[in-house]
Write an enzyme that holds these catalytic residues in place. Structure first.
Site, PDB file in Angstrom:
ATOM      1  N   ARG A 166       0.832  -1.213   0.000  1.00  8.81           N
ATOM      2  CA  ARG A 166       0.000   0.000   0.000  1.00  8.81           C
ATOM      3  C   ARG A 166       0.859   1.252   0.000  1.00  8.81           C
ATOM      4  O   ARG A 166       0.520   2.247  -0.663  1.00  8.81           O
ATOM      5  CB  ARG A 166      -0.939   0.026   1.206  1.00  8.81           C
ATOM      6  CG  ARG A 166      -2.069  -0.972   1.093  1.00  8.81           C
ATOM      7  CD  ARG A 166      -2.951  -0.955   2.325  1.00  8.81           C
ATOM      8  NE  ARG A 166      -2.147  -1.286   3.489  1.00  8.81           N
ATOM      9  CZ  ARG A 166      -2.298  -0.738   4.693  1.00  8.81           C
ATOM     10  NH1 ARG A 166      -3.227   0.171   4.906  1.00  8.81           N
ATOM     11  NH2 ARG A 166      -1.523  -1.103   5.697  1.00  8.81           N
ATOM     12  N   ASN A 187      -6.401  -2.306   2.584  1.00  9.03           N
ATOM     13  CA  ASN A 187      -6.410  -3.757   2.763  1.00  9.03           C
ATOM     14  C   ASN A 187      -7.851  -4.237   2.881  1.00  9.03           C
ATOM     15  O   ASN A 187      -8.670  -3.599   3.549  1.00  9.03           O
ATOM     16  CB  ASN A 187      -5.665  -4.152   4.038  1.00  9.03           C
ATOM     17  CG  ASN A 187      -4.166  -4.126   3.879  1.00  9.03           C
ATOM     18  OD1 ASN A 187      -3.643  -4.152   2.772  1.00  9.03           O
ATOM     19  ND2 ASN A 187      -3.464  -4.075   4.989  1.00  9.03           N
TER      20      ASN A 187
END
Length: 95
Positions: free
Chosen positions: A22, A40
Protein backbone atom coordinates in the site's frame (compact mmCIF):
# COMPACT_ATOMS: atom_id res chain seq x y z
CA UNK A 1 -6.32 17.79 -26.32
CA UNK A 2 -7.06 17.56 -22.58
CA UNK A 3 -7.36 14.06 -21.12
CA UNK A 4 -10.69 13.53 -19.32
CA UNK A 5 -10.61 12.56 -15.66
CA UNK A 6 -11.55 9.01 -14.71
CA UNK A 7 -11.90 6.81 -11.62
CA UNK A 8 -10.04 3.52 -11.51
CA UNK A 9 -10.93 0.90 -8.93
CA UNK A 10 -8.44 -1.98 -8.96
CA UNK A 11 -8.57 -5.08 -6.77
CA UNK A 12 -5.08 -6.55 -6.44
CA UNK A 13 -4.65 -10.21 -5.49
CA UNK A 14 -1.38 -11.85 -4.50
CA UNK A 15 1.09 -11.35 -1.67
CA UNK A 16 0.11 -7.72 -1.18
CA UNK A 17 -0.57 -7.35 2.56
CA UNK A 18 2.11 -6.93 5.20
CA UNK A 19 4.85 -6.26 2.63
CA UNK A 20 4.65 -2.46 2.12
CA UNK A 21 2.49 -2.72 -1.00
CA UNK A 22 0.00 0.00 0.00
CA UNK A 23 2.87 2.42 0.74
CA UNK A 24 4.36 1.62 -2.66
CA UNK A 25 0.96 2.36 -4.28
CA UNK A 26 0.85 5.63 -2.31
CA UNK A 27 4.25 6.68 -3.69
CA UNK A 28 3.26 5.78 -7.26
CA UNK A 29 -0.04 7.67 -6.99
CA UNK A 30 1.69 10.74 -5.53
CA UNK A 31 4.29 10.64 -8.34
CA UNK A 32 1.43 10.58 -10.87
CA UNK A 33 -0.55 13.29 -8.96
CA UNK A 34 -3.56 10.99 -8.53
CA UNK A 35 -6.13 11.18 -5.73
CA UNK A 36 -7.69 8.17 -4.00
CA UNK A 37 -6.72 5.40 -1.61
CA UNK A 38 -5.17 1.98 -1.11
CA UNK A 39 -6.94 -0.25 1.41
CA UNK A 40 -6.41 -3.76 2.76
CA UNK A 41 -9.45 -6.01 2.39
CA UNK A 42 -10.29 -8.83 4.80
CA UNK A 43 -9.88 -11.43 2.03
CA UNK A 44 -6.20 -10.55 1.51
CA UNK A 45 -6.60 -8.28 -1.51
CA UNK A 46 -5.75 -4.59 -1.72
CA UNK A 47 -8.32 -2.21 -3.21
CA UNK A 48 -6.80 0.75 -5.05
CA UNK A 49 -8.98 3.72 -6.00
CA UNK A 50 -7.39 6.40 -8.17
CA UNK A 51 -8.82 9.50 -9.79
CA UNK A 52 -7.21 11.86 -12.24
CA UNK A 53 -6.47 12.12 -15.96
CA UNK A 54 -7.30 8.77 -17.55
CA UNK A 55 -3.83 8.28 -19.06
CA UNK A 56 -2.27 8.65 -15.60
CA UNK A 57 -4.75 6.19 -14.08
CA UNK A 58 -3.85 3.80 -16.91
CA UNK A 59 -0.16 4.24 -16.05
CA UNK A 60 -0.86 3.36 -12.40
CA UNK A 61 -2.78 0.28 -13.57
CA UNK A 62 0.17 -0.69 -15.78
CA UNK A 63 2.53 -0.39 -12.80
CA UNK A 64 0.18 -2.43 -10.61
CA UNK A 65 -0.09 -5.18 -13.24
CA UNK A 66 3.47 -5.29 -14.62
CA UNK A 67 5.21 -8.60 -14.01
CA UNK A 68 8.64 -6.97 -14.24
CA UNK A 69 8.11 -3.88 -12.06
CA UNK A 70 11.28 -3.69 -10.01
CA UNK A 71 10.93 -2.14 -6.60
CA UNK A 72 7.31 -3.17 -6.13
CA UNK A 73 7.00 -5.11 -2.86
CA UNK A 74 5.18 -8.42 -2.66
CA UNK A 75 3.81 -10.40 -5.57
CA UNK A 76 0.85 -9.48 -7.78
CA UNK A 77 -1.04 -12.43 -9.27
CA UNK A 78 -4.19 -10.75 -10.59
CA UNK A 79 -5.58 -7.23 -10.98
CA UNK A 80 -9.30 -6.75 -11.62
CA UNK A 81 -10.19 -3.25 -12.78
CA UNK A 82 -13.34 -1.17 -13.03
CA UNK A 83 -13.60 2.27 -14.62
CA UNK A 84 -16.19 4.88 -13.65
CA UNK A 85 -16.75 8.63 -13.38
CA UNK A 86 -14.69 10.46 -10.75
CA UNK A 87 -16.34 11.24 -7.41
CA UNK A 88 -14.06 14.10 -6.40
CA UNK A 89 -11.37 12.36 -4.33
CA UNK A 90 -8.86 14.74 -2.74
CA UNK A 91 -5.35 13.60 -1.80
CA UNK A 92 -4.20 9.99 -1.58
CA UNK A 93 -4.33 7.90 1.59
CA UNK A 94 -3.70 4.39 2.80
CA UNK A 95 -6.13 2.56 5.04
Amino acid sequence: MHDADARLTAWVLGTVQGVGFRWWVYSQAKELALAGSASNLVDGRVCVVAEGPKHLCEELLRRLSAHDHSGRPGRVDTVVERWSSPKGEVGFRTR
